[in-house]
Scaffold this motif. Sequence first.
Motif, PDB file in Angstrom:
ATOM      1  N   PRO A 155       0.809  -1.224   0.000  1.00 21.31           N
ATOM      2  CA  PRO A 155       0.000   0.000   0.000  1.00 21.31           C
ATOM      3  C   PRO A 155       0.841   1.271   0.000  1.00 21.31           C
ATOM      4  CG  PRO A 155       0.078  -0.931   2.192  1.00 21.31           C
ATOM      5  CD  PRO A 155       0.772  -1.916   1.294  1.00 21.31           C
ATOM      6  N   HIS A 156       2.150   1.147   0.220  1.00 17.23           N
ATOM      7  CA  HIS A 156       3.009   2.323   0.297  1.00 17.23           C
ATOM      8  C   HIS A 156       4.228   2.129  -0.595  1.00 17.23           C
ATOM      9  CE1 HIS A 156       0.492   3.357   3.675  1.00 17.23           C
ATOM     10  NE2 HIS A 156       0.836   2.241   4.293  1.00 17.23           N
ATOM     11  N   LEU A 157       4.502   3.131  -1.412  1.00 20.18           N
ATOM     12  CA  LEU A 157       5.595   3.035  -2.371  1.00 20.18           C
ATOM     13  C   LEU A 157       6.200   4.418  -2.575  1.00 20.18           C
ATOM     14  CD1 LEU A 157       6.835   0.829  -4.265  1.00 20.18           C
ATOM     15  CD2 LEU A 157       5.401   1.793  -6.066  1.00 20.18           C
ATOM     16  N   GLY A 158       7.525   4.476  -2.638  1.00 20.95           N
ATOM     17  CA  GLY A 158       8.206   5.748  -2.883  1.00 20.95           C
ATOM     18  C   GLY A 158       8.740   5.801  -4.300  1.00 20.95           C
ATOM     19  N   ALA A 183       4.774  -6.945  -4.946  1.00 17.17           N
ATOM     20  CA  ALA A 183       4.231  -7.185  -3.615  1.00 17.17           C
ATOM     21  C   ALA A 183       4.976  -6.405  -2.539  1.00 17.17           C
ATOM     22  CB  ALA A 183       4.278  -8.682  -3.303  1.00 17.17           C
ATOM     23  N   SER A 184       6.245  -6.140  -2.754  1.00 12.83           N
ATOM     24  CA  SER A 184       7.074  -5.439  -1.774  1.00 12.83           C
ATOM     25  C   SER A 184       7.300  -3.994  -2.208  1.00 12.83           C
ATOM     26  CB  SER A 184       8.432  -6.155  -1.637  1.00 12.83           C
ATOM     27  OG  SER A 184       9.362  -5.337  -0.955  1.00 12.83           O
ATOM     28  N   PRO A 185       7.444  -3.059  -1.263  1.00 12.60           N
ATOM     29  CA  PRO A 185       7.708  -1.665  -1.627  1.00 12.60           C
ATOM     30  C   PRO A 185       9.059  -1.465  -2.295  1.00 12.60           C
ATOM     31  CG  PRO A 185       7.836  -1.969   0.752  1.00 12.60           C
ATOM     32  CD  PRO A 185       7.261  -3.217   0.187  1.00 12.60           C
ATOM     33  N   ARG A 205      13.598   4.526  -1.436  1.00 17.41           N
ATOM     34  CA  ARG A 205      13.389   4.066  -0.061  1.00 17.41           C
ATOM     35  C   ARG A 205      12.649   5.129   0.734  1.00 17.41           C
ATOM     36  NH1 ARG A 205      18.112   2.150   4.242  1.00 17.41           N
ATOM     37  NH2 ARG A 205      16.694   1.689   5.997  1.00 17.41           N
ATOM     38  N   LEU A 206      11.613   4.723   1.411  1.00 17.20           N
ATOM     39  CA  LEU A 206      10.839   5.628   2.252  1.00 17.20           C
ATOM     40  C   LEU A 206      11.326   5.553   3.690  1.00 17.20           C
ATOM     41  CD1 LEU A 206       7.163   5.080   1.046  1.00 17.20           C
ATOM     42  CD2 LEU A 206       8.552   7.118   0.702  1.00 17.20           C
ATOM     43  N   GLU A 207      11.392   6.709   4.333  1.00 24.29           N
ATOM     44  CA  GLU A 207      11.687   6.715   5.758  1.00 24.29           C
ATOM     45  C   GLU A 207      10.501   6.120   6.513  1.00 24.29           C
ATOM     46  OE1 GLU A 207      14.553   7.490   6.989  1.00 24.29           O
ATOM     47  OE2 GLU A 207      15.374   8.122   5.051  1.00 24.29           O
ATOM     48  N   ASP A 208      10.782   5.555   7.666  1.00 22.46           N
ATOM     49  CA  ASP A 208       9.725   4.878   8.422  1.00 22.46           C
ATOM     50  C   ASP A 208       8.514   5.767   8.665  1.00 22.46           C
ATOM     51  OD1 ASP A 208      11.236   2.614   8.496  1.00 22.46           O
ATOM     52  OD2 ASP A 208      12.063   2.985  10.496  1.00 22.46           O
ATOM     53  N   GLY A 209       8.752   7.038   8.962  1.00 20.09           N
ATOM     54  CA  GLY A 209       7.648   7.941   9.269  1.00 20.09           C
ATOM     55  C   GLY A 209       6.826   8.330   8.063  1.00 20.09           C
TER      56      GLY A 209
END
Length: 240
Positions: A155-158, A183-185, A205-209
């Motif tokens: 659901p989240h992708l950078g 399936a994986s970001p 790569r997305l930061e955790d926040g």
Amino acid sequence: MSTETITLSTRELHDLLIPVLPHAGTDKTLPALGVVRLEVRESILYAVATDRFTMAVTRHRLEEPTADVSVAIGREDALAMLKLFKYDRQTDPALELVVGTVEAETILDPADRPALTISAKDGNTLVLHGREDALATWRKILGKVIHREEKPSSPHLGLGSIYLPRWTKAIRTRSPLSVSFGASPSDPVVIRADDHFIGIWMPARLEDGARALRDSLWCKEVPLEVESAEAAQAQTRGAA
């Protein structure tokens, strides 16, 4: 090395190269990626370019049977070729692309060096020396991605914003670009434009926040408005 002739119109040459050129590497420390690979396989002509973050491939079915052949040319050389050979609504000159070797031997350019010679009927001729070909394995790289098992996507992708304009060069009609997620970001994104273009895009790569939408300021400042049971009943009585 034997020679092979590829016949294209000038428009077809532009259609082949323009979508992939933005994906060719410009990093001077990686000169092997600053190329466009031209490859004929089973009478289909492909153009391929990558800078490691994105890869783009175009295809064009040739009208005449053509033997399998390949050559890599420099990014700047490809741009120069498009500037020399132009077309418009009234004229679309036929071109001959000959993949072979440099005919005249010099100290700097040995006779056995691969080359691409482009000729038009008006006499314009351009000889481009072949470059180191680091894209010979493009089919293996692309095939691994496009044949992966389709699973629910992350659901989240950078996605790096500097790469967004590249994909617009692939659009020929009003048809939207097709986008496929893994399936994986961290899985590559596949971008496809009809049957003439396909590419892969490595996510950032997305930061955790920044990953979870529910933790963003938007969700905090724009809450979900849930209608209370009392308000719904009042609305119903008013409508009656």
